[in-house]
Design an enzyme around this catalytic site. Structure first.
Site, PDB file in Angstrom:
ATOM      1  N   ASP A   1       1.368  -1.066  -0.238  1.00 22.68           N
ATOM      2  CA  ASP A   1       0.304  -0.122  -0.009  1.00 22.68           C
ATOM      3  C   ASP A   1       0.861   1.117   0.126  1.00 22.68           C
ATOM      4  O   ASP A   1       1.709   1.030   0.638  1.00 22.68           O
ATOM      5  CB  ASP A   1      -0.926   0.386   0.949  1.00 22.68           C
ATOM      6  CG  ASP A   1      -2.343   0.731   1.025  1.00 22.68           C
ATOM      7  OD1 ASP A   1      -2.371   1.653   0.355  1.00 22.68           O
ATOM      8  OD2 ASP A   1      -3.266  -0.131   1.752  1.00 22.68           O
TER       9      ASP A   1
ATOM     10  N   ASP B   1      -3.056   4.790  -2.159  1.00 22.76           N
ATOM     11  CA  ASP B   1      -4.243   5.157  -1.586  1.00 22.76           C
ATOM     12  C   ASP B   1      -4.467   6.447  -2.069  1.00 22.76           C
ATOM     13  O   ASP B   1      -3.614   7.432  -2.911  1.00 22.76           O
ATOM     14  CB  ASP B   1      -3.853   5.116  -0.428  1.00 22.76           C
ATOM     15  CG  ASP B   1      -4.990   5.577   0.709  1.00 22.76           C
ATOM     16  OD1 ASP B   1      -5.456   3.981   0.918  1.00 22.76           O
ATOM     17  OD2 ASP B   1      -4.488   6.766   1.158  1.00 22.76           O
TER      18      ASP B   1
ATOM     19  N   GLU C   1      -6.084   3.855  -6.242  1.00 26.18           N
ATOM     20  CA  GLU C   1      -7.340   3.481  -5.366  1.00 26.18           C
ATOM     21  C   GLU C   1      -8.275   5.342  -6.256  1.00 26.18           C
ATOM     22  O   GLU C   1      -7.215   6.145  -5.545  1.00 26.18           O
ATOM     23  CB  GLU C   1      -7.164   3.511  -4.133  1.00 26.18           C
ATOM     24  CG  GLU C   1      -8.561   3.720  -3.538  1.00 26.18           C
ATOM     25  CD  GLU C   1      -8.890   4.609  -2.454  1.00 26.18           C
ATOM     26  OE1 GLU C   1      -9.785   4.570  -1.111  1.00 26.18           O
ATOM     27  OE2 GLU C   1      -8.167   4.834  -1.985  1.00 26.18           O
TER      28      GLU C   1
ATOM     29  N   HIS D   1     -11.186  -2.278   3.284  1.00 28.42           N
ATOM     30  CA  HIS D   1     -11.171  -2.638   4.488  1.00 28.42           C
ATOM     31  C   HIS D   1     -11.916  -1.247   4.950  1.00 28.42           C
ATOM     32  O   HIS D   1     -11.979  -1.562   5.836  1.00 28.42           O
ATOM     33  CB  HIS D   1      -9.746  -2.334   4.998  1.00 28.42           C
ATOM     34  CG  HIS D   1      -9.099  -1.024   4.258  1.00 28.42           C
ATOM     35  ND1 HIS D   1      -8.369  -1.259   2.643  1.00 28.42           N
ATOM     36  CD2 HIS D   1      -8.810   0.337   5.302  1.00 28.42           C
ATOM     37  CE1 HIS D   1      -8.227  -0.034   1.938  1.00 28.42           C
ATOM     38  NE2 HIS D   1      -7.870   0.741   3.113  1.00 28.42           N
ATOM     39  N   ASP D   2     -12.659  -0.309   3.619  1.00 29.75           N
ATOM     40  CA  ASP D   2     -12.898   0.960   3.842  1.00 29.75           C
ATOM     41  C   ASP D   2     -14.902  -0.178   3.822  1.00 29.75           C
ATOM     42  O   ASP D   2     -15.948   1.520   3.751  1.00 29.75           O
ATOM     43  CB  ASP D   2     -12.860   1.628   3.056  1.00 29.75           C
ATOM     44  CG  ASP D   2     -11.058   2.465   2.976  1.00 29.75           C
ATOM     45  OD1 ASP D   2     -11.430   1.920   4.223  1.00 29.75           O
ATOM     46  OD2 ASP D   2     -10.907   2.221   2.191  1.00 29.75           O
TER      47      ASP D   2
END
Ligand code: GLC
Length: 569
Positions: A98, A206, A263, A335-336
């Site tokens: 990440d 991210d 993302e 995870h969101d």
């Protein structure tokens, strides 16, 4: 032309805090992951995406990084990391890190130096601004712009010592880096090269479409006085393509077999096509957000029912938009996001069938599928009681703000229970024992009580489990060129219950069906007679191949038309 390897692979995402805890402190760690790698190998995934493991004050669970070149002691050491990487590579699994470089932690030395004085050589590494003209620093409304933080409240924090505000689109402990400054960009690229030299195979980037801001930082459009998103000034901003093309040149030139995925909240199909056009050399694929916002109103906390019609229109548009140029990533959860089976399916009576159907539909799209830890077990949302059960900063800040402005607590909790990110973050359910085999200590976030029934050990032992279904789908993408490379045609776009499409490559044709309802339905596809005689390759045989039980999914393979050449593609 050889196709990129990532078109035929599946990615598995691990959220390290919640995957496996080897040292008994209640928080997952790298050694825990290394011990559990057979789970990934058995599933057949080709890539692991690891959420952040770098040193972090953990204000946003590791998405606030204070050192880009080390491991947080909670998760282990660089030696543990190297062991994990070697163990993955031994199993033929690549590792994608990440990369969180829209912002750092406010405890990163870069920011400490930047905030130390207005003359600091790193002052310009972040976005510092004076109060609004004519206003006193700290007075209500004196923030330099009316932008809102994604985690509630204004996107600006006053630094008392120097009398200026810094921008933070996320929490006040996540100051935004100023990508206009070439030194910032070079520092990021150097870090990326450092990890690639260590052996990692790519990056999940991210909120990477936030890095280019309109440098004048204008006020956001919206009602006077109030804080508004302002995202029109930083979402896919003026220099975003330039920055990503530069990153590609500076970091990825002369390295291959890597994977890059950006993302990108709010990205449009048209923008995504530019980002993922191989000829432009920016990114391999992006995460778009459209399909995970269809059950929300103006904010993620305003719940509204999902209409299957909208889901098909949205995903169908992405399939068509990136058919010739570019590539899709495919996901229901991460995870969101809340747990897929609770959100899009049925997590009660038909949980197993619904989890399998969702997997079938997603994995048969054209694109690279992502499996979020526990999704392959059909893990569900958590039965949160009160606010004390939540840990996530986004949920806690929203609750505090909404209740303070008069929303009834029960109303706020109702949306947190559905949309809160902690749903995805409860510990991985390995077995039916206390704490689900996740830890011998006290888990940092409670284990879902349904682990007694829903867990990896039980799933592995049951040939009809969601887990074994995922294995078949992942193998199919690897082995059947039509799944990885075939074209996509949406069918029944206005049907309110059935999701249906075909995939075709040469003579090979598949029909994919998913019943998004609790009723038995007959899929009224065109060419029904032909499909009635087709071969069932995924799903359970049940008489008529077009008759679906509640929440049932299926894949059929067309039999070659009489006279067609056998085996040709
Ligand atoms: C991304 C991450 C999310 C994080 C945010 C800020 O959306 O996935 O978990 O809170 O960026 O880094």
């Amino acid at each position: 032309m050889t196709e990129p390897w990532w078109k035929a692979t599946t990615v598995y995402q691990i959220y390290p805090r919640s995957f496996a805890d080897a040292d008994g402190d209640g928080i997952g760690d790298l050694a825990g992951i290394t011990r559990r790698l057979d789970h990934l190998a058995e599933l057949g995934v080709g890539v692991l995406w690891l959420s952040p493991i770098y040193p972090s004050p953990q204000d946003d669970a590791g998405y606030d990084i204070s050192d880009y070149r080390d491991i947080d002691p909670t998760f282990g050491t660089l030696a543990d990391f190297d062991r994990l990487l070697a163990a993955l590579h031994e199993r033929g699994i690549k590792l994608v890190m990440d990369l969180v470089v829209n912002h750092t932690s406010d405890e990163h030395p870069w920011f400490a130096e930047s905030r130390s004085s207005r003359d600091s050589p790193k002052r310009d590494w972040y976005w510092w601004r004076s109060p609004r003209p004519g206003m006193e620093a700290g007075a209500p409304g004196a923030e330099p712009t009316n932008w809102r933080s994604a985690f509630s409240g204004p996107a600006w924090e006053l630094d008392e010592a120097t009398g200026e505000y810094y921008l933070h689109i996320f929490s006040r402990k996540q100051p935004d880096l100023n990508w206009e400054n070439p030194e910032v960009r070079q520092a990021v690229y150097a870090t990326m090269r450092w990890w690639l030299d260590r052996g990692v195979d790519g990056f999940r980037m991210d909120v990477i479409n936030f890095i280019s801001k309109a440098p004048a930082l204008p006020d956001g459009h919206g009602d006077g006085g109030a804080f508004v998103s302002g995202s029109e000034h930083y979402l896919c901003g003026p220099r975003i393509h330039e920055f990503l093309a530069e990153m590609r040149r500076e970091v990825f030139a002369d390295r291959d077999e890597l994977l890059t995925v950006g993302e990108m909240p709010g990205v449009t199909v048209e923008e995504a096509r530019l980002f993922t056009d191989p000829a432009r050399a920016e990114l391999d694929m992006v995460f778009q957000f459209e399909h995970v916002q269809l059950d929300q109103g103006g904010s993620k906390w305003e719940l509204r029912p999902l209409r299957l019609f909208d889901l098909k229109a949205s995903l169908g548009r992405w399939q068509a938009g990136l058919a010739e140029t570019g590539w899709n990533s495919l996901y229901w959860g991460n995870h969101d996001q809340p747990r897929a089976v609770s959100r899009f399916g049925d997590d009660r009576e038909h949980r197993v069938r619904a989890a399998k159907m969702l997997a079938t539909v997603l994995h048969m799209h054209r694109g690279t599928p992502y499996v979020y830890q526990g999704e392959e077990l059909g893990m569900t949302n958590y039965p949160f009681a009160g606010i004390e059960d939540f840990r996530d900063i986004e949920s806690l800040n929203h609750y505090a703000e909404a209740v303070a402005t008069g929303d009834p607590p029960e109303h706020v909790l109702a949306s947190l229970r559905k949309m809160g990110r902690d749903n995805a973050r409860t510990p991985m359910q390995w077995d039916g024992s206390e704490h689900a085999g996740f830890t011998t200590g006290t888990p940092w976030l409670a284990v879902n009580p349904n682990h007694v029934e829903i867990n990896a050990a039980a799933a592995r032992a049951d040939p009809d489990s969601v887990f074994h279904h995922y294995r078949r789908l992942i193998a199919l993408r690897r082995d059947e060129p039509v799944v990885a490379h075939g074209d996509f045609t949406m069918l029944l776009s206005s049907d309110e219950r059935v999701y249906a499409f075909t995939r075709r490559l040469g003579d090979s044709e598949l029909l994919v069906l998913g019943n998004f309802s609790g009723d038995a339905v007959a899929a009224g596809v065109p060419d029904a007679e032909r499909w009635a005689g087709a071969e069932l390759i995924v799903g359970e045989a049940n008489g008529d191949p077009l008759a679906l039980r509640p929440w049932e999914g299926r894949v059929l393979r067309a039999r070659p038309a009489p006279g067609a050449r056998a085996g040709s593609r």
